[in-house]
Design a protein around this motif. Structure first.
Motif, mmCIF file in Angstrom:
data_model
loop_
_atom_site.group_PDB
_atom_site.id
_atom_site.type_symbol
_atom_site.label_atom_id
_atom_site.label_comp_id
_atom_site.label_asym_id
_atom_site.label_seq_id
_atom_site.Cartn_x
_atom_site.Cartn_y
_atom_site.Cartn_z
ATOM 1 N N LEU A 110 -10.672 -64.542 -8.153
ATOM 2 C CA LEU A 110 -11.496 -63.334 -8.232
ATOM 3 C C LEU A 110 -10.690 -62.059 -7.989
ATOM 4 N N HIS A 111 -9.621 -62.131 -7.254
ATOM 5 C CA HIS A 111 -8.771 -60.974 -6.962
ATOM 6 C C HIS A 111 -9.585 -59.768 -6.475
ATOM 7 N N PRO A 112 -10.343 -59.904 -5.387
ATOM 8 C CA PRO A 112 -11.095 -58.738 -4.891
ATOM 9 C C PRO A 112 -10.158 -57.659 -4.368
ATOM 10 N N ARG A 113 -10.516 -56.406 -4.641
ATOM 11 C CA ARG A 113 -9.766 -55.259 -4.146
ATOM 12 C C ARG A 113 -10.758 -54.169 -3.733
ATOM 13 N N PRO A 114 -10.480 -53.434 -2.646
ATOM 14 C CA PRO A 114 -11.426 -52.417 -2.162
ATOM 15 C C PRO A 114 -11.845 -51.462 -3.267
ATOM 16 N N SER A 124 -20.103 -57.412 -10.599
ATOM 17 C CA SER A 124 -19.646 -58.525 -9.788
ATOM 18 C C SER A 124 -18.812 -57.957 -8.644
ATOM 19 N N SER A 125 -18.993 -58.498 -7.456
ATOM 20 C CA SER A 125 -18.315 -57.899 -6.307
ATOM 21 C C SER A 125 -18.223 -58.882 -5.157
ATOM 22 N N VAL A 126 -17.406 -58.529 -4.193
ATOM 23 C CA VAL A 126 -17.403 -59.139 -2.868
ATOM 24 C C VAL A 126 -17.844 -58.064 -1.890
ATOM 25 N N GLY A 127 -18.855 -58.357 -1.076
ATOM 26 C CA GLY A 127 -19.307 -57.408 -0.070
ATOM 27 C C GLY A 127 -19.996 -56.176 -0.614
ATOM 28 N N GLY A 128 -20.328 -56.168 -1.910
ATOM 29 C CA GLY A 128 -20.970 -55.000 -2.503
ATOM 30 C C GLY A 128 -22.488 -55.105 -2.464
ATOM 31 N N PRO A 129 -23.173 -54.084 -2.983
ATOM 32 C CA PRO A 129 -24.635 -54.110 -3.011
ATOM 33 C C PRO A 129 -25.145 -55.143 -4.012
ATOM 34 N N LEU A 130 -26.313 -55.708 -3.718
ATOM 35 C CA LEU A 130 -26.866 -56.762 -4.554
ATOM 36 C C LEU A 130 -27.985 -56.241 -5.449
ATOM 37 N N LEU A 131 -28.076 -56.816 -6.631
ATOM 38 C CA LEU A 131 -29.197 -56.564 -7.533
ATOM 39 C C LEU A 131 -30.363 -57.401 -7.020
ATOM 40 N N TRP A 132 -31.073 -56.847 -6.034
ATOM 41 C CA TRP A 132 -32.094 -57.619 -5.324
ATOM 42 C C TRP A 132 -33.478 -57.073 -5.661
ATOM 43 N N PRO A 133 -34.401 -57.928 -6.070
ATOM 44 C CA PRO A 133 -35.739 -57.457 -6.442
ATOM 45 C C PRO A 133 -36.476 -56.833 -5.251
ATOM 46 N N ALA A 134 -37.101 -55.685 -5.483
ATOM 47 C CA ALA A 134 -37.810 -54.997 -4.409
ATOM 48 C C ALA A 134 -38.955 -55.832 -3.859
ATOM 49 N N GLU A 185 -15.646 -56.147 3.313
ATOM 50 C CA GLU A 185 -15.446 -54.805 2.779
ATOM 51 C C GLU A 185 -15.853 -54.806 1.297
ATOM 52 N N PRO A 186 -16.610 -53.793 0.830
ATOM 53 C CA PRO A 186 -16.982 -53.772 -0.592
ATOM 54 C C PRO A 186 -15.753 -53.799 -1.498
ATOM 55 N N CYS A 187 -15.734 -54.757 -2.414
ATOM 56 C CA CYS A 187 -14.583 -54.950 -3.297
ATOM 57 C C CYS A 187 -15.038 -55.173 -4.728
ATOM 58 N N VAL A 188 -14.303 -54.596 -5.668
ATOM 59 C CA VAL A 188 -14.468 -54.907 -7.080
ATOM 60 C C VAL A 188 -13.561 -56.096 -7.399
ATOM 61 N N THR A 211 -10.479 -57.949 1.506
ATOM 62 C CA THR A 211 -11.911 -58.019 1.842
ATOM 63 C C THR A 211 -12.158 -57.837 3.327
ATOM 64 N N LYS A 212 -11.111 -57.929 4.142
ATOM 65 C CA LYS A 212 -11.201 -57.873 5.616
ATOM 66 C C LYS A 212 -12.015 -59.041 6.181
ATOM 67 N N VAL A 213 -12.320 -60.036 5.360
ATOM 68 C CA VAL A 213 -13.012 -61.228 5.837
ATOM 69 C C VAL A 213 -12.013 -62.096 6.598
ATOM 70 N N GLU A 214 -12.450 -62.634 7.733
ATOM 71 C CA GLU A 214 -11.631 -63.580 8.473
ATOM 72 C C GLU A 214 -12.547 -64.663 9.019
ATOM 73 N N VAL A 215 -12.485 -65.825 8.399
ATOM 74 C CA VAL A 215 -13.330 -66.955 8.778
ATOM 75 C C VAL A 215 -12.596 -67.816 9.792
ATOM 76 N N GLY A 216 -13.234 -68.088 10.925
ATOM 77 C CA GLY A 216 -12.608 -68.938 11.927
ATOM 78 C C GLY A 216 -11.259 -68.399 12.328
ATOM 79 N N SER A 217 -10.254 -69.255 12.332
ATOM 80 C CA SER A 217 -8.881 -68.859 12.667
ATOM 81 C C SER A 217 -8.101 -68.608 11.387
ATOM 82 N N ALA A 218 -8.532 -67.559 10.659
ATOM 83 C CA ALA A 218 -7.914 -67.221 9.373
ATOM 84 C C ALA A 218 -7.992 -68.386 8.398
ATOM 85 N N ASP A 219 -9.162 -69.033 8.350
ATOM 86 C CA ASP A 219 -9.384 -70.190 7.489
ATOM 87 C C ASP A 219 -10.085 -69.774 6.192
#
Length: 358
Positions: A31-35, A43-53, A201-204, A330-338
Motif C-alpha cells: 500500500l505504501h502509505p505516506r502522510p 483509499s487511505s490509512v487513518g483517513g476519514p471514512l465514507l460512512w453512511p449518516a 496518521e492520515p495517509c494517502v 503511519t505512526k502506527v506501532e502494534v505491540g513491540s513494533a510488530d
C-alpha cells in the motif's frame, strides 16, 4: 493515487533459482502509505471514512480497564504533538503551535474537561468509539475479494489493548460506495488512546502489485533444506554475497520472501511465533491474509532493500529526527513494533474475520 512507489527488483529471481518454490508464489499489493490529506472518497490509512449518516458508528463494547500505562492523550492531542515533531530541528528553537493549532488544542481541552466533569462512567469504561485504520476501494486494490456488489472495505479498531493477546479489537465492514449518499459529517472520537501507536496518521496510498514467496518458517522441511544448500545458490549463478554461505536462508528471509510494510494479500510475516494457522469459525476452512497492519514499512540494516526506489536515499540516511522516520509514515506501532494481520474466510468474506499479532 497521486504518487508512485516502486519496490526495487529482488537481488535474485526466486522461481528461476528455485523452481520448486514457484507454486508458492502469491500476489500481494504493497500500500505504501505516506502522510497526506485523504478525503472520504480516497483509499487511505487513518483517513476519514465514507460512512453512511444513518448507520451507527462502531463502538467497542468490551470492558476497558483504566490501567496506568503512563500515556493518556486524545487522538487530537496525539496528532498535534506529531505536527510539532514534524517541524522540529535540533539547531532551531523549539517549534510552537500555529494559531489554528492553538484553537484546535483549546477546543479539544474544553471537550475533555466537559467529559471529565460529567463523572462516571469514565470514558475507558464506556463503549469506546473505534478509530479508522484503513479504507480501501476495489478500484485501487483489485486484489480485494468483496462480497456481492461491495467495492469498499473499511477497517477500524479500538485504541485500547485487549486481553488475552494485548492487541486492539478490530472491526471490518464491506459496502458499496455508491450506496452512501448522506455521509456522517462528524464521527465520534474516543476520549483517549491507550497508546499513540493506535492513532494512525492520515495517509494517502500508492498501491503496488508484487509477487511474494513464503516466510522461511512457512516452508516444508524439504524446501528449507533446499534453501540451506549453498551449492544450489552457487550452481544457479545467483551471485549472492559469500557472507551468506553459512546461512543462505537468512538471505532468503531478509531479501526474497515476503515484503514488510502495509499490504493486502501475500504471505504472513511470522516471527513472534511459528506459523499459526487460522480457521474460519463458521466453516472451519483455513483463513487467508487480508491486510497486514505494519509498524514499519521496512527494516533497518539490510532490510532497507525493500524500501521503494523513491525512498532509498532517505532509508540510507540513517538517523532521523524524532517522529520523522520515513519507514514509519503511519505512526502506527502494534505491540513491540510488530504487525497485526487480519484474516478472512476465502469461502465467504461475510464470515467473521480474525486477527493475529506477529
Amino acid at each position: 493515487m497521486g504518487f508512485v512507489r516502486t519496490t526495487p527488483p529482488r537481488p535474485v529471481e526466486v522461481a528461476a533459482v528455485f523452481p520448486e518454490l514457484a507454486p508458492s508464489a502469491r500476489p500481494a499489493i504493497r500500500l505504501h502509505p505516506r502522510p497526506g490529506s485523504p478525503s472520504i472518497r480516497d483509499s487511505s490509512v487513518g483517513g476519514p471514512l465514507l460512512w453512511p449518516a444513518q448507520e451507527p458508528w462502531p463502538h467497542c463494547e468490551d470492558a476497558h480497564l483504566h490501567v496506568d500505562t503512563g500515556f493518556r492523550q486524545s487522538p487530537t492531542e496525539v496528532r498535534l504533538q506529531r505536527r510539532l515533531q514534524s517541524r522540529w530541528r535540533p539547531d532551531d528553537r523549539p517549534p510552537t503551535f500555529t494559531p489554528e493549532e492553538e484553537a484546535l488544542k483549546e477546543r479539544n481541552a474544553a471537550w475533555l474537561a466537559e467529559r471529565f466533569d460529567a463523572g462516571p462512567p469514565w470514558p475507558s469504561e464506556c463503549p469506546v468509539p473505534m478509530v479508522p485504520v484503513a479504507q480501501l476501494f476495489l478500484r485501487d486494490i483489485p486484489l480485494l475479494r468483496p462480497p456481492g456488489q461491495a467495492d469498499l472495505l473499511q477497517i477500524l479498531w479500538c485504541p485500547y489493548e485487549h486481553e488475552p493477546d494485548n492487541k486492539p479489537a478490530t472491526a471490518l465492514f464491506w459496502r458499496a460506495a455508491a450506496d452512501v449518499v448522506d455521509v456522517l459529517a462528524a464521527p465520534p472520537e474516543p476520549y483517549e488512546a491507550d497508546w499513540p501507536g493506535y492513532v494512525p496518521e492520515p495517509c494517502v496510498l500508492a498501491p503496488e502489485a508484487i509477487t511474494e514467496y513464503p516466510n522461511s518458517l512457512d516452508l516444508s522441511p524439504e524446501l528449507a533444506e533446499m534453501l540451506a544448500d549453498w551449492s544450489r545458490w552457487q550452481a544457479a549463478g545467483a551471485g549472492v554475497d559469500g557472507s551468506y554461505a553459512e546461512s543462505p536462508c537468512d538471505f532468503y528471509s531478509i531479501h526474497l520472501g515476503n515484503a514488510p510494510g502495509w499490504k493486502v494479500g501475500g504471505w504472513p510475516p511470522w516471527g513472534r511465533t511459528d506459523p499459526n494457522p487460522r480457521y474460519c469459525a463458521v466453516c472451519q476452512v483455513p483463513m487467508v491474509p487480508l491486510l497486514t497492519v505494519a509498524s514499519w514499512e521496512w527494516d533497518g540494516g539490510e532490510g532497507h532493500s525493500w524500501a521503494p526506489e523513491e525512498d532509498q536515499a532517505a532509508a540510507l540516511a540513517g538517523s532521523h529526527y524524532a517522529g520523522q522516520d520515513p519507514s514509519q509514515p503511519t505512526k502506527v506501532e502494534v505491540g513491540s513494533a510488530d504487525n497485526l494481520q487480519i484474516y478472512v474466510c476465502p469461502t465467504s468474506p461475510e464470515h467473521p474475520h480474525t486477527d493475529l499479532v506477529q
